[in-house]
Design a protein around this motif. Sequence first.
Motif, PDB file in Angstrom:
ATOM      1  N   SER A  48       0.756   0.999 -10.441  1.00  0.00           N
ATOM      2  CA  SER A  48      -0.109   0.097  -9.702  1.00  0.00           C
ATOM      3  C   SER A  48      -1.192  -0.462 -10.614  1.00  0.00           C
ATOM      4  O   SER A  48      -1.811   0.286 -11.374  1.00  0.00           O
ATOM      5  CB  SER A  48      -0.751   0.827  -8.531  1.00  0.00           C
ATOM      6  OG  SER A  48      -1.573  -0.045  -7.800  1.00  0.00           O
ATOM      7  N   ALA A  79      -4.275   0.493  -1.880  1.00  0.00           N
ATOM      8  CA  ALA A  79      -3.675  -0.817  -2.116  1.00  0.00           C
ATOM      9  C   ALA A  79      -2.896  -0.808  -3.421  1.00  0.00           C
ATOM     10  O   ALA A  79      -3.323  -0.210  -4.411  1.00  0.00           O
ATOM     11  CB  ALA A  79      -4.757  -1.897  -2.153  1.00  0.00           C
ATOM     12  N   ASN A 103      -1.951   2.380   6.080  1.00  0.00           N
ATOM     13  CA  ASN A 103      -1.529   1.223   5.294  1.00  0.00           C
ATOM     14  C   ASN A 103      -2.387  -0.006   5.580  1.00  0.00           C
ATOM     15  O   ASN A 103      -2.632  -0.834   4.700  1.00  0.00           O
ATOM     16  CB  ASN A 103      -0.068   0.880   5.567  1.00  0.00           C
ATOM     17  CG  ASN A 103       0.896   1.913   5.021  1.00  0.00           C
ATOM     18  OD1 ASN A 103       1.498   2.670   5.785  1.00  0.00           O
ATOM     19  ND2 ASN A 103       1.054   1.979   3.713  1.00  0.00           N
ATOM     20  N   SER A 113       0.726   5.268   1.232  1.00  0.00           N
ATOM     21  CA  SER A 113      -0.051   6.050   2.193  1.00  0.00           C
ATOM     22  C   SER A 113       0.329   7.521   2.127  1.00  0.00           C
ATOM     23  O   SER A 113       1.318   7.898   1.495  1.00  0.00           O
ATOM     24  CB  SER A 113       0.173   5.516   3.613  1.00  0.00           C
ATOM     25  OG  SER A 113       1.546   5.577   3.956  1.00  0.00           O
ATOM     26  N   PRO A 136      -6.197  -0.262   3.500  1.00  0.00           N
ATOM     27  CA  PRO A 136      -6.214  -0.820   2.148  1.00  0.00           C
ATOM     28  C   PRO A 136      -5.667  -2.243   2.069  1.00  0.00           C
ATOM     29  O   PRO A 136      -6.100  -3.019   1.212  1.00  0.00           O
ATOM     30  CB  PRO A 136      -5.336   0.155   1.353  1.00  0.00           C
ATOM     31  CG  PRO A 136      -4.508   0.860   2.358  1.00  0.00           C
ATOM     32  CD  PRO A 136      -5.339   0.927   3.593  1.00  0.00           C
ATOM     33  N   ALA A 137      -4.741  -2.620   2.969  1.00  0.00           N
ATOM     34  CA  ALA A 137      -4.249  -3.993   2.962  1.00  0.00           C
ATOM     35  C   ALA A 137      -5.365  -4.975   3.299  1.00  0.00           C
ATOM     36  O   ALA A 137      -5.423  -6.084   2.767  1.00  0.00           O
ATOM     37  CB  ALA A 137      -3.094  -4.147   3.953  1.00  0.00           C
ATOM     38  N   SER A 147       0.850  -1.198   0.000  1.00  0.00           N
ATOM     39  CA  SER A 147       0.000   0.000   0.000  1.00  0.00           C
ATOM     40  C   SER A 147       0.879   1.240   0.000  1.00  0.00           C
ATOM     41  O   SER A 147       2.004   1.231   0.489  1.00  0.00           O
ATOM     42  CB  SER A 147      -0.920   0.017   1.224  1.00  0.00           C
ATOM     43  OG  SER A 147      -0.175  -0.159   2.425  1.00  0.00           O
ATOM     44  N   GLY A 152      -4.785   5.831   2.344  1.00  0.00           N
ATOM     45  CA  GLY A 152      -3.933   4.785   1.792  1.00  0.00           C
ATOM     46  C   GLY A 152      -4.591   4.129   0.596  1.00  0.00           C
ATOM     47  O   GLY A 152      -5.821   4.131   0.471  1.00  0.00           O
TER      48      GLY A 152
END
Length: 327
Positions: free
Chosen positions: A293, A23, A135, A11, A138-139, A9, A21
């Motif tokens: 990403s 992913a 972080n 942030s 989104p994780a 992620s 944040g």
Amino acid sequence: MLTLRVPASTSNLGAGFDFIGVAVDKWLSVAVRRAAPGERAPAIRRLGTIEAIGVTAERDLITVGFAAACRAAGREAPSELVLDVRSEIPVSRGLGSSAAAVVAGAVAANVLLQLALDDAAIVDLCSAIEGHPDNVAPAVLGGARLAVRAGGGRFTVAPLDVHESLALVFAVPEFAVETKRARAALPETVTHDTAVVAASRSAALVRGLASAHSALLAAGMNDVLHVPYRRALIAGYDAVTAAAIRAGAFGATLSGSGSTIVAVSPRDAAHRVAGAMAAAWRAIGVAAETFHSAGPVRGYEIIDGGGSSPSTESAEPARDPLSFPRS
């Protein structure tokens, strides 16, 4: 046996300090099993970007997350665990490697031991370990997330819209920045005027991401709470961010606390921005890897085993309207 994976992620994204944040399509994969009779446990084998990490299995953040989930459910953590871990997330580069590890451990415990913790509880307990949720959210949940403290140690997490025309472009240098060192660089207080600027720019960031409004994104990526104090830790920061903007990015800033620099750019300028950032670092003798990403990026996934499916939040791609170009 249980196999799962957790995304990296990014942030902050400038003015979203400690509460925004996203992913990212790089992953930490973990296989967890009980030790066979006579096998040393707890034990861990690390491959990929974490191969050189030397902490014991008991102190590894995956084990820490596993134990925290057990405590949250009022259960004792088993000691006979064997972990096989592979990561493609750069360590100490501002891409959420520690959050991914803590989340992996908590999710593994929740599934293997049927602790019945929901994703909100996973976010809360992992954020308590990390110290902030940007972080972790989104994780766990995937996509772009805004997380604010709701009181009592709980967090309220909401999806953020990211306009489909935008790309996140990352330049990851060969040097690392320890999070503790980056935290130590921050002042204990800021002026009221600075706080007002920070609030306005965080609002600009949220609206700019949703609308792809160039002026709002430029303001929102120009942080006043952490970047001014951390930029000295990043060799070439000014040159790399300026190169990204000249190449067409709306703005560029630290990913997390660095050393990675992330730019928000139009999708059709992403390759040009990545090349400019890498060239700026190369000009001062620093090698850097660049990537875009892929997205929308989902949260954690249960790959195999455990007798359970992923939670509703993470079983499907992130439900927010988030679209990044695939690398």
